[in-house]
Each structure stands twice: as structure tokens, then as C-alpha cells.
Design an enzyme around this catalytic site. Structure first.
Site, PDB file in Angstrom:
ATOM      1  N   HIS A   1     -47.819  -2.448  -7.733  1.00  0.00           N
ATOM      2  CA  HIS A   1     -47.111  -3.714  -7.540  1.00  0.00           C
ATOM      3  C   HIS A   1     -46.586  -3.896  -6.118  1.00  0.00           C
ATOM      4  O   HIS A   1     -45.743  -4.753  -5.892  1.00  0.00           O
ATOM      5  CB  HIS A   1     -45.906  -3.776  -8.497  1.00  0.00           C
ATOM      6  CG  HIS A   1     -46.244  -4.120  -9.909  1.00  0.00           C
ATOM      7  ND1 HIS A   1     -47.227  -3.485 -10.625  1.00  0.00           N
ATOM      8  CD2 HIS A   1     -45.723  -5.042 -10.760  1.00  0.00           C
ATOM      9  CE1 HIS A   1     -47.277  -3.999 -11.849  1.00  0.00           C
ATOM     10  NE2 HIS A   1     -46.374  -4.941 -11.946  1.00  0.00           N
TER      11      HIS A   1
ATOM     12  N   GLU B   1     -55.559 -14.192 -14.069  1.00  0.00           N
ATOM     13  CA  GLU B   1     -55.616 -14.538 -12.646  1.00  0.00           C
ATOM     14  C   GLU B   1     -57.007 -14.949 -12.196  1.00  0.00           C
ATOM     15  O   GLU B   1     -57.174 -15.915 -11.456  1.00  0.00           O
ATOM     16  CB  GLU B   1     -55.117 -13.368 -11.790  1.00  0.00           C
ATOM     17  CG  GLU B   1     -53.603 -13.164 -11.804  1.00  0.00           C
ATOM     18  CD  GLU B   1     -53.111 -12.342 -12.976  1.00  0.00           C
ATOM     19  OE1 GLU B   1     -53.943 -11.922 -13.810  1.00  0.00           O
ATOM     20  OE2 GLU B   1     -51.889 -12.101 -13.064  1.00  0.00           O
TER      21      GLU B   1
HETATM   22  C1  LIG Z   1     -52.388  -8.854 -13.615  1.00  0.00           C
HETATM   23  C2  LIG Z   1     -50.940  -9.021 -13.814  1.00  0.00           C
HETATM   24  N1  LIG Z   1     -50.417 -10.264 -13.824  1.00  0.00           N
HETATM   25  C3  LIG Z   1     -49.094 -10.440 -14.008  1.00  0.00           C
HETATM   26  C4  LIG Z   1     -48.265  -9.369 -14.173  1.00  0.00           C
HETATM   27  C5  LIG Z   1     -46.780  -9.591 -14.347  1.00  0.00           C
HETATM   28  N2  LIG Z   1     -46.398  -9.309 -15.710  1.00  0.00           N
HETATM   29  C6  LIG Z   1     -45.918  -8.094 -16.038  1.00  0.00           C
HETATM   30  S1  LIG Z   1     -45.635  -7.966 -17.640  1.00  0.00           S
HETATM   31  C7  LIG Z   1     -46.130  -9.516 -17.965  1.00  0.00           C
HETATM   32  C8  LIG Z   1     -46.101 -10.023 -19.367  1.00  0.00           C
HETATM   33  C9  LIG Z   1     -46.990  -9.247 -20.265  1.00  0.00           C
HETATM   34  O1  LIG Z   1     -46.741  -9.502 -21.598  1.00  0.00           O
HETATM   35  P1  LIG Z   1     -47.418  -8.693 -22.786  1.00  0.00           P
HETATM   36  O2  LIG Z   1     -48.788  -8.289 -22.391  1.00  0.00           O
HETATM   37  O3  LIG Z   1     -47.276  -9.492 -24.007  1.00  0.00           O
HETATM   38  O4  LIG Z   1     -46.564  -7.346 -22.885  1.00  0.00           O
HETATM   39  P2  LIG Z   1     -45.032  -7.164 -23.309  1.00  0.00           P
HETATM   40  O5  LIG Z   1     -44.223  -7.374 -22.072  1.00  0.00           O
HETATM   41  O6  LIG Z   1     -44.715  -8.129 -24.363  1.00  0.00           O
HETATM   42  O7  LIG Z   1     -44.933  -5.743 -23.754  1.00  0.00           O
HETATM   43  C10 LIG Z   1     -46.503 -10.141 -16.794  1.00  0.00           C
HETATM   44  C11 LIG Z   1     -46.945 -11.533 -16.683  1.00  0.00           C
HETATM   45  C12 LIG Z   1     -48.835  -8.085 -14.125  1.00  0.00           C
HETATM   46  N3  LIG Z   1     -48.095  -6.989 -14.253  1.00  0.00           N
HETATM   47  N4  LIG Z   1     -50.165  -7.931 -13.962  1.00  0.00           N
END
Ligand SMILES: Cc1ncc(C[n+]2csc(CCOP(=O)(O)OP(=O)(O)O)c2C)c(N)n1
Ligand SMILES: [Mg+2]
Lengths: 313, 373
Positions: A116, A47
Site C-alpha cells: 500500500h 480497478e
Molecule cells: C485493489 C484494492 N482496491 C482497494 C483497496 C482498498 N480496500 C481495502 S479493504 C476494502 C474493502 C474490501 O471489502 P471486503 O472484500 O468485503 O472485505 P471486508 O473488509 O469486509 O473483510 C477496500 C476497498 C484495496 N486494498 N485493494
């Protein structure tokens, strides 16, 4: 967004999951197909990086729309969006403006827990140099979005994921809604209720119930917080002599407290009772459904406040 | 679109155990791991059902497919070593020893939950088991992980005058590779010689974004360790024996040297990102390839082949898991919703204005953990 992007090639959209996935809440559905990957751009979870990058491109004259999947995640980008975008014009002595729109889901209510569930209007309305729009219905969303995109200053556009499912008339044709022009959602004579965004619906519900008890409320939907339509608000309070503000952010140093202060200052002689405010409770958003519902503004709390300021309690 | 990075996950170049050999691991340990992994999977299956039944709200991210990672990594640590993770955290909580009933009650938003129902699925905390949270903001836990390591080292060396003796494990998703927070944390860990291991649970996707669409050098993310002067290893995370063996070696090194490390832990999430994800961004074929590598099935086969347990004995464990999770669901369901007075409780340690101070959740009250009060 699509209508504006057809009009002006300098406008582009970027954010997490906005392109291939059509947006986490499907807001940008079909936009990748229409505009291609150079104008609808998927971003990694960075971000701070992509908000800053978009601001840099706005300094060069592009007109980015940046989606935060949730405004809660904009906190990671606090420095670029609060320190760069709103101050660029000032710091450069009028040389570089920042025509950019930041948009995304704002507010609690989905049991997402405290990280959130931010209502960022409370935090960000404190900052000069930015504008904040917060639509409460589909018609306004389109009209305010067009104004936001055409605005030469940074606009924070606060959507509510909770409202995405509501349906309403949205004309196909071109229209814009100016910033700083509130809408009177319901006329009344006994009490003015000022709100914006999702809580407007709670205010309308409360007004409905109160009407049955013979209390007539005027509900004002601010539509934008910065600028705020003081003219409409003061005129209404001068008519009803009572005012309740409904704001989903925390009470301390919030847009709600600003309205209360301004109304007290400008309409002191017209008020029969001090202005009351209905906010979220002054605690982090809890996960448990019963606690979260209790924390948020709701018709019950609004009714109680209106009865108090109209001495009908 | 096939995921190129994932296709190489199962390749043989991934680290195989060095000093610990598979045959050294006692049978009882293998059976415990089997129980733990089966427990996590059953727990998640029941979470998905409860979500459909609207007993669970908000976002719910399940750990199915990744069980070997939490179980193998936790086994490589001492209990006193702190861990911290992201929002896909039920597996870590259970592997660390949180009772499933407290974990499930948290999912249900009930007072018996590990955080009295205030944190929810993404925010599991367990002080008695040195779990410093699930954290909902992607990347947020990484600087915290460095901070936990800072504290253990400070305590061991500055306060006690001894030698740094604890290792912090900080789990993150591949999506967090792109957050500034991780990069700053890695630099600090390298600079201050912090005994922290950043374990990237590389399941190939962050929501609908395949890793190579969001991350540079996706085929070799350990390059992201070298720039910060730390060791990086690649581990096949679909095999608990391998996870344990590789991580045990690494933990020993980090403990001895007090230098940070970085792990590319190759794994796969079988289900969608959260409960609302139809997984249109990947093919069924790819999913099947990983299902064939199922970490629980693999361990079960190893246990049978080594004659640690018979098929019937394994069946007994599976049955016990089912009963334990069913009991956890029933217990959670019977736990009351938090009282409204909880809104103003735990906001501040101090009592003032509307705030009523703080107290420990039921889960910890008998465990000897001391309240903040
Ligand atoms: C700063 C932030 N941006 C966006 C999100 C929304 N979000 C939650 S999980 C996620 C994907 C994360 O993927 P990864 O780190 O690969 O973890 P996985 O879900 O595969 O365990 C996103 C974009 C968030 N929680 N925090
Ligand atoms: Mg991932």
C-alpha cells in the site's frame, strides 16, 4: 473538481467510495449531493474494469476523473492506464485522444506496508503519452487540478494523503497553473534542491536548517514531472553550481535519476560536484515505524547531501 | 438503509450440516473452539486499544463478529492443508495456531513479530502453520490460492506419483467478488481441477458499500460459482458448529474429487471497516440483530446446554484468554523494534550489493521450518 464540473457536464467522477462515503479520504465531500449519482459514481473494487470503462468513455468525448483510493491499487489497472490511455492517440494516428484524469493518494509514510505504499511516479514517469502532476500544497492542488481536467491528454494526478491535513491559502476565484512550470519555493545561491510533492516539505526543512549554518539553498518544486521544467532547473543550477534531487520513489530508473542525468548533460561545466540524489532506500516499504521513517527521504539525508555537494561536510 | 441481503442471512435455507451432526463433536473440541474464538475476540479488542494508544499504526481491520468462520473452517481442514486470506487476517493466523505474542508483536512492528515487523496487520504469514499470508490488495490472494492448490496437486501427483491429497482454502471478502483476479482464478481452478475452496466471508459490506451496491446477483452469489463449473454452497457463518459441519463435508468432497468449490459464508463484522470508519452507512438496529446472533454467545450456550462445561468452567476459559492476550501484549511490547539493518535483509535470498540475504523470524527458528537461504 466541483468548479470544473459546474462548467462542463462532460466531466464526471468515479471511484471506490467517492459518492455515499464522500471519499475514503473525504476528498469528494458533498459532491454527490451537488451533482447526483449520475456524475459522482461509486464503483465496486474493480480497478481494471472501471479504469478501462472510463477510458472508453473518454474516447467518446467524455472527460472522466477516476479516483484510485490509493495509487497502489492502480497496479491492478496497469493495462488500461498504461497500455490504453497514453497510447490511444498514437495508435489511432491522431483520431482518438484520451482526456482523462486519474487521481488518488500516492506515497509511503503511513505504515501501510509494502503493498500500500507505492510511489508510482517512479514506475509511471517512464511512459510516454501521459502527464504527471504532483502538487505539494493546497494552492497548487487546485490550480494543477483545473489544468489536468482541461488537458486533452491523460493526466496522472498524484496526491499525498499525508499532506491532506495541511492548510494553505486557496483563492475562491478561478486560476490555473500550467504544466511544466516549476515554482521556486525558496531562493538561494549555494545549492539547488529539486523536488516535487511531499518531499518538497522535507527540502524546505533542510534548507531552513542549512541557512542557519550559512548554506543558502534554492528549493525548486517541479509541480509536474511530465513535463519537467528544465529551463527553471538548469537556470538555477547555473547560478548555484550544485544540485541535489529529492524524490520519494526508488532511485533506480526514477524521475530523480532523470533530473540528475539531464542536469549533468546540460550543466556539466557549471557543476562543482556531481549531482546527488536523495530517494527512498532501495527496499520494499516496511511496516515498522522506525524502519519506514529510515527508508523515506528526510531532512537529515538532504542536509548530508547538500553538505557534500557544497564541500561543507 | 437496511441491508436487504443481510436480512436474509439468518434464514433457514442456509446449509445445515449433512453428515456430521452436532452431537458427534467431542466436548474437548467444543471447548477448544470456544477458547480460540474468545482468544480472537480478546486479541482484537486489545488491538483496538493499542491502536488508540498508537502502539499499532497503519490500517488495522479487526475480525470481531466473524470468529466462527476462521475457527470452523480451520477445524474442517487438516493442518497440512494450506490457507491464504485477505488483510482482515488476525483471526485466521490465531485460528491456524500462530502464537498471539508473535501476532501482536507484528502489529506493534517489532522484531518478534511473525514477519519481524515488516509486514504489519494486513500481512500475516506463518510457514509452520501453512498460512500463506494475509494480502493487502483486494482479490490478490485468489490467484495465489489457485497456485497453492496447483502446487499441492503437482507435488502429490507429479512428483510423488500418488493422488492429490490436500485442500487449499482461500478466504476473501465479498468486495473481492468484483475483482478480475477472482474470476480468472476461478476459471483456472475449474479448468485445471484444482482442489481449492474459495470461501467468501460475506459480511455484507466492503468498506461503506453494501454488497448489492457493488455486486450483481448479490442475493445469490453462488451463481458466480456455476459459470466456472464448480460447486457452490451457502453457509450460516455465525454458528461455528454449522460452519464446521458444512465445511467438513465440502473439504472431504474437494479432497476426494480434486474439484474446486465456492462458499457464500454469511457473516457480519461488528466493528467498522478499519479503525477510522464511523459506520454511518448502516443502522444500529441491523448491528443489534447480529449481535444477538453472536457466534461466541451461541457456542457458549450450546456448551452449557449440552453440559460439556459448567458456567464456572467457562469462566475459567474466559479468564485464561484474558491472561494469554495480556501476556501477548506485554511480550510484544518488550520485543525491540527491528534494527535498521533489517531494511536490507530479506529483500533477496542472495547476498549482493547492499542486500544481506535472508533468515527466518524468531517465531520459526525452533519449528523445523527451513530457511530460504
Ligand atoms: C485493489 C484494492 N482496491 C482497494 C483497496 C482498498 N480496500 C481495502 S479493504 C476494502 C474493502 C474490501 O471489502 P471486503 O472484500 O468485503 O472485505 P471486508 O473488509 O469486509 O473483510 C477496500 C476497498 C484495496 N486494498 N485493494
Ligand atoms: Mg466484506
Amino acid at each position: 473538481m466541483s468548479e470544473e464540473m459546474r462548467r462542463d457536464a462532460r466531466i464526471y467522477l468515479l471511484g471506490e467510495e467517492v459518492a455515499q462515503y464522500n471519499g475514503a479520504y473525504k476528498v469528494s465531500r458533498g459532491m454527490l449531493d451537488e451533482f447526483g449519482p449520475r456524475r459522482v459514481i461509486d464503483m465496486p473494487i474493480s480497478e481494471s474494469g472501471f479504469a478501462g470503462m472510463a477510458i472508453g468513455s473518454a474516447m467518446m468525448g467524455l472527460r472522466p476523473i477516476v479516483e484510485f483510493m490509493s495509487w497502489s491499487f492502480s497496479l491492478v489497472a496497469a493495462d488500461p492506464i498504461l497500455n490504453n490511455a497514453p497510447k490511444m492517440l498514437y495508435m489511432s494516428g491522431g483520431q482518438f485522444g484520451c482526456p482523462i484524469v486519474f487521481r488518488g493518494n500516492d506515497g509511503a509514510g503511513g505504515q501501510l506496508g509494502s503493498t500500500h505504499s507505492w510511489c508510482v511516479e517512479g514506475l509511471y514517469s517512464n511512459v510516454p503519452g501521459l502527464k504527471i502532476a504532483i502538487p505539494s500544497n493546497p494552492y497548487d492542488a487546485k490550480g494543477l487540478m483545473k489544468t489536468a481536467i482541461r488537458d486533452d491528454d491523460p493526466v496522472f494526478f498524484l496526491e499525498s494523503e499525508r499532506l491532506l491535513s495541511i492548510k494553505g491559502e486557496v483563492p475562491e476565484e478561478e486560476y490555473t497553473i500550467p504544466f511544466g512550470k516549476a515554482a521556486i519555493r525558496r531562493e538561494g545561491t549555494d545549492c539547488t534542491i529539486v523536488s516535487w510533492g511531499r518531499p518538497v516539505h522535507f527540502a524546505m526543512e533542510a534548507a531552513e536548517t542549512l541557512a542557519k549554518e550559512g548554506i543558502s539553498c534554492e528549493v525548486i518544486d517541479g509541480r509536474t514531472i511530465r513535463p519537467m521544467d528544465w529551463t527553471t532547473i538548469f537556470a538555477s543550477v547555473r547560478k548555484t553550481n550544485a544540485c541535489v534531487v529529492v524524490d520519494q520513489s526508488w532511485s533506480f530508473a526514477s524521475p530523480g535519476s532523470e533530473v540528475a542525468a539531464q542536469v549533468s548533460e546540460h550543466c556539466f561545466d557549471d557543476l562543482d560536484h556531481p549531482v546527488l540524489r536523495v530517494h527512498s532506500d532501495d527496499v520494499p516499504a516496511p511496516y515498522a515505524q522506525n524502519l519506514e521513517q529510515e527508508m523515506l527521504p528526510n531532512p537529515r539525508k538532504i542536509i548530508a547531501a547538500v553538505k557534500k555537494v557544497t564541500y561543507r561536510a | 438503509m437496511p441491508n436487504a441481503t443481510l436480512a436474509s442471512n439468518l434464514a433457514s435455507h442456509l446449509v445445515k450440516s449433512a453428515s456430521v451432526t452436532r452431537t458427534e463433536i467431542p466436548g474437548t473440541t467444543l471447548l477448544k473452539w470456544f477458547y480460540d474464538m474468545a482468544l480472537i475476540r480478546e486479541f482484537e479488542v486489545r488491538c483496538m486499544q493499542a491502536y488508540q494508544d498508537k502502539k499499532i499504526g497503519g490500517f488495522c481491520h479487526v475480525y470481531i463478529g466473524q470468529e466462527a468462520v476462521a475457527v470452523g473452517c480451520v477445524a474442517a481442514l487438516e493442518h497440512r492443508d494450506p490457507i491464504v486470506t485477505a488483510y482482515r487476517d488476525h483471526g485466521h493466523a490465531l485460528a491456524r495456531g500462530m502464537h498471539p505474542k508473535h501476532c501482536m508483536a507484528e502489529m506493534f512492528g517489532r522484531i518478534g513479530g511473525c514477519a519481524k515487523g515488516k509486514g504489519g496487520s494486513m500481512h500475516m504469514f506463518d510457514k509452520a502453520n501453512n498460512l500463506y499470508g494475509g494480502h493487502g490488495i483486494v482479490g490478490a490472494q485468489c490467484p495465489l490460492g489457485a497456485g497453492l492448490a496447483f502446487a499441492t496437486k503437482y507435488e502429490d501427483e507429479v512428483i510423488k506419483g500418488g493422488k492429490s491429497d490436500r485442500v487449499t482454502m482461500c478466504f476473501l471478502g465479498d468486495g473481492a467478488l468484483n475483482q478480475g483476479a477472482l474470476h480468472e482464478a476461478k476459471n483456472l481452478a475449474g479448468l485445471l481441477d484444482l482442489p481449492v475452496i474459495f470461501v467468501v466471508e460475506n459480511n455484507g459490506y466492503s468498506m461503506g458499500t453494501a454488497i448489492e451496491r457493488g455486486t450483481t446477483m448479490a442475493h445469490k452469489i453462488i451463481t458466480k460459482a456455476m459459470g466456472y463449473g464448480m460447486e457452490g454452497i451457502e453457509v450460516d457463518g455465525m454458528d461455528v458448529l454449522n460452519v464446521y459441519a458444512s465445511m467438513k463435508d465440502l473439504c472431504d468432497r474437494v479432497r476426494a474429487t480434486s474439484r474446486p468449490a465456492f462458499v457464500d459464508m454469511r457473516t457480519y463484522r461488528y466493528k467498522g471497516h478499519s479503525m477510522s470508519d464511523p459506520r454511518k452507512y448502516r443502522g444500529r438496529e441491523e448491528e443489534e440483530q447480529y449481535e444477538a446472533e453472536d457466534p461466541i454467545g451461541k457456542l457458549q450456550k450450546f456448551i452449557k446446554d449440552r453440559k460439556v462445561a459448567t458456567a464456572a468452567e467457562i469462566e475459567t476459559i474466559v479468564d485464561r484468554v484474558k491472561v494469554d492476550v495480556r501476556d501477548a501484549v506485554a511480550w510484544a511490547d518488550a520485543s525491540p523494534a527491528p534494527g535498521l539493518e533489517e531494511l536490507y535483509h530479506d529483500v533477496y535470498v542472495e547476498k549482493w550489493g547492499p542486500y544481506t540475504g535472508t533468515s527466518l523470524p524468531e517465531m520459526l527458528r525452533e519449528s523445523g521450518v527451513r530457511s530460504q537461504e
